[in-house]
Design a protein around this motif. Structure first.
Motif, PDB file in Angstrom:
ATOM      1  N   TYR A  81       0.832  -1.208   0.000  1.00  0.00           N
ATOM      2  CA  TYR A  81       0.000   0.000   0.000  1.00  0.00           C
ATOM      3  C   TYR A  81       0.866   1.256   0.000  1.00  0.00           C
ATOM      4  O   TYR A  81       0.572   2.233  -0.687  1.00  0.00           O
ATOM      5  CB  TYR A  81      -0.939   0.019   1.203  1.00  0.00           C
ATOM      6  N   TYR A  82       1.956   1.212   0.774  1.00  0.00           N
ATOM      7  CA  TYR A  82       2.836   2.371   0.867  1.00  0.00           C
ATOM      8  C   TYR A  82       3.916   2.368  -0.215  1.00  0.00           C
ATOM      9  O   TYR A  82       4.705   3.314  -0.314  1.00  0.00           O
ATOM     10  CB  TYR A  82       3.476   2.433   2.251  1.00  0.00           C
ATOM     11  N   ASP A  83       3.957   1.305  -1.036  1.00  0.00           N
ATOM     12  CA  ASP A  83       4.882   1.189  -2.161  1.00  0.00           C
ATOM     13  C   ASP A  83       6.331   1.350  -1.698  1.00  0.00           C
ATOM     14  O   ASP A  83       7.111   2.120  -2.280  1.00  0.00           O
ATOM     15  CB  ASP A  83       4.537   2.224  -3.242  1.00  0.00           C
ATOM     16  N   LEU A  84       6.688   0.609  -0.661  1.00  0.00           N
ATOM     17  CA  LEU A  84       8.032   0.666  -0.104  1.00  0.00           C
ATOM     18  C   LEU A  84       8.752  -0.660  -0.334  1.00  0.00           C
ATOM     19  O   LEU A  84       8.125  -1.710  -0.469  1.00  0.00           O
ATOM     20  CB  LEU A  84       7.981   0.946   1.400  1.00  0.00           C
ATOM     21  N   SER A  85      10.070  -0.615  -0.350  1.00  0.00           N
ATOM     22  CA  SER A  85      10.844  -1.849  -0.421  1.00  0.00           C
ATOM     23  C   SER A  85      10.810  -2.537   0.941  1.00  0.00           C
ATOM     24  O   SER A  85      10.522  -1.912   1.980  1.00  0.00           O
ATOM     25  CB  SER A  85      12.292  -1.549  -0.813  1.00  0.00           C
ATOM     26  N   GLN A  86      11.140  -3.808   0.957  1.00  0.00           N
ATOM     27  CA  GLN A  86      11.186  -4.542   2.218  1.00  0.00           C
ATOM     28  C   GLN A  86      12.259  -3.975   3.140  1.00  0.00           C
ATOM     29  O   GLN A  86      12.046  -3.872   4.361  1.00  0.00           O
ATOM     30  CB  GLN A  86      11.454  -6.026   1.932  1.00  0.00           C
ATOM     31  N   THR A  87      13.376  -3.555   2.561  1.00  0.00           N
ATOM     32  CA  THR A  87      14.464  -2.995   3.367  1.00  0.00           C
ATOM     33  C   THR A  87      14.047  -1.670   4.003  1.00  0.00           C
ATOM     34  O   THR A  87      14.293  -1.432   5.196  1.00  0.00           O
ATOM     35  CB  THR A  87      15.718  -2.779   2.504  1.00  0.00           C
ATOM     36  N   THR A  88      13.383  -0.798   3.237  1.00  0.00           N
ATOM     37  CA  THR A  88      12.928   0.487   3.777  1.00  0.00           C
ATOM     38  C   THR A  88      11.924   0.274   4.894  1.00  0.00           C
ATOM     39  O   THR A  88      11.994   0.933   5.945  1.00  0.00           O
ATOM     40  CB  THR A  88      12.297   1.347   2.664  1.00  0.00           C
ATOM     41  N   MET A  89      10.996  -0.666   4.709  1.00  0.00           N
ATOM     42  CA  MET A  89      10.003  -0.932   5.743  1.00  0.00           C
ATOM     43  C   MET A  89      10.672  -1.465   7.010  1.00  0.00           C
ATOM     44  O   MET A  89      10.308  -1.087   8.131  1.00  0.00           O
ATOM     45  CB  MET A  89       8.961  -1.928   5.232  1.00  0.00           C
ATOM     46  N   SER A  90      11.672  -2.330   6.846  1.00  0.00           N
ATOM     47  CA  SER A  90      12.405  -2.843   8.009  1.00  0.00           C
ATOM     48  C   SER A  90      13.056  -1.711   8.789  1.00  0.00           C
ATOM     49  O   SER A  90      13.031  -1.688  10.027  1.00  0.00           O
ATOM     50  CB  SER A  90      13.465  -3.845   7.553  1.00  0.00           C
ATOM     51  N   ARG A  91      13.643  -0.765   8.068  1.00  0.00           N
ATOM     52  CA  ARG A  91      14.348   0.331   8.739  1.00  0.00           C
ATOM     53  C   ARG A  91      13.383   1.256   9.476  1.00  0.00           C
ATOM     54  O   ARG A  91      13.677   1.727  10.574  1.00  0.00           O
ATOM     55  CB  ARG A  91      15.176   1.109   7.722  1.00  0.00           C
ATOM     56  N   ILE A  92      12.242   1.529   8.870  1.00  0.00           N
ATOM     57  CA  ILE A  92      11.243   2.382   9.542  1.00  0.00           C
ATOM     58  C   ILE A  92      10.786   1.748  10.844  1.00  0.00           C
ATOM     59  O   ILE A  92      10.613   2.425  11.864  1.00  0.00           O
ATOM     60  CB  ILE A  92      10.029   2.626   8.612  1.00  0.00           C
ATOM     61  N   LEU A  93      10.611   0.429  10.840  1.00  0.00           N
ATOM     62  CA  LEU A  93      10.097  -0.274  12.018  1.00  0.00           C
ATOM     63  C   LEU A  93      11.198  -0.673  12.994  1.00  0.00           C
ATOM     64  O   LEU A  93      10.906  -1.219  14.065  1.00  0.00           O
ATOM     65  CB  LEU A  93       9.318  -1.515  11.578  1.00  0.00           C
TER      66      LEU A  93
END
Length: 332
Positions: A81-93
């Motif tokens: 939904y947010y059109d993010l890579s898996q790596t970017t999502m990991s870093r945000i969380l």
């Protein structure tokens, strides 16, 4: 017990067996139905990779439901939904770089990470605060993209209202096959049968959806639509089944005289089902159900559903049907 890649490597002397069993997982015993092949001559027991995944998924599903941990399909949909890579999502969380990818692939998060995932998925504001807290560690255009989608999500309540109408206020558990509650899947399952059968009576559709969900669970340990089913006089039906068909603008209900003085409601549509919302495995389930029941009348498919333990064991109290009954399907 040996684990081998696939069934074709087994000879005819191996027969599929099942037994009630328990598995210790993260400090607790979970009951599940264990599937294996047994050599009738040597009594050797073998589990294929496919059966091993089915066995383990029954336990993982219970653990996720018990602790409120999101399922892989929800985790994937959230990121997409947010059109993010898996790596970017990991870093945000605050996860390791590969952790989000592992969760999407089926690894069960620990309780703290599971709770964090659940909170950001339920509350866009919580996710927005995490994004803001990253400061210069996230690019401005990525931050603005995320915040824009959070704003759009908060404004769009129509789908949430329809989802509550169709599914009710339920969590993922053994009464909906641990499936993600997806309006797209429900709509396109109905469209699949309407398109192929040129219109379907409600009584027929109730049974087609039941067999679709329960066959999906029998094969893969997870239902398809997220619907729950009640056992009533005329066979299994989705809970709130009448609301299911009225919740979508793509369906029309056509009154058809079945017998003199007796009308039936037939679901019709000009819309074509979208096979892109299904996996190959889900399409195979739909094709199997259609091949078995697509040419049956409402009466015939209802009679078949009455032979199922899923209906027989629940009809006395008109109970909600536990998806574990899928492993005892008689017809498919």
């Amino acid at each position: 017990m040996r684990i081998i890649p696939a069934k074709p490597k087994l000879g005819d002397e191996y027969k599929l067996k099942q037994e009630n069993s328990t598995m210790l997982y993260r400090g607790k015993d979970y009951s599940y139905i264990h599937f294996y092949y047994e050599n009738e001559d040597t009594c050797e027991m073998i589990v294929t990779t496919e059966l091993d995944e089915l066995n383990i998924s029954q336990v993982y599903n219970q653990y996720r439901a018990e602790h409120g941990i999101p399922f892989p399909d929800e985790i994937i949909k959230f990121r997409q939904y947010y059109d993010l890579s898996q790596t970017t999502m990991s870093r945000i969380l605050g996860f390791g770089d590969n952790q989000f990818r592992l969760y999407e692939s089926g690894e069960v998060p620990n309780l703290s990470n599971g709770k964090l995932l659940k909170s950001v998925m339920l509350s866009p504001d919580v996710f927005g605060r995490l994004v803001e807290d990253m400061g210069n560690d996230i690019k401005n255009d990525v931050r603005e993209q995320i915040l824009g989608r959070i704003s759009a999500l908060k404004e769009n309540n129509q789908d949430k209202w329809r989802a509550n109408l169709v599914f009710g206020n339920t969590k993922r558990d053994k009464y909906n096959g641990y499936a993600r509650k997806s309006l797209d899947i429900v709509e396109n399952c109905i469209l699949y049968f309407v398109n192929r059968m040129g219109g379907v009576y409600k009584t027929q559709m109730n049974k087609l959806l039941f067999y679709t969900d329960f066959l999906s669970y029998k094969r893969h340990g997870m239902g398809m639509t997220g619907l729950s089913y009640l056992a009533i006089q005329f066979g299994p039906v989705p809970k709130n089944w009448d609301k299911v068909y009225s919740a979508f603008d793509s369906f029309d209900l056509q009154l058809v005289e079945i017998l003199e003085g007796i009308d039936g409601e037939r679901i019709i549509s000009d819309k074509t089902f979208d096979n892109n919302v299904f996996t190959e495995e889900q399409l195979d389930v739909l094709n199997t159900v259609y091949s078995k029941f697509g040419r049956m009348t409402s009466k015939q498919i209802s009679q078949y559903s009455h032979s199922e333990p899923a209906w027989q064991d629940n009809i006395d109290n008109h109970s909600t049907i536990d998806y574990t009954n899928a492993f005892y399907l008689q017809i498919v």
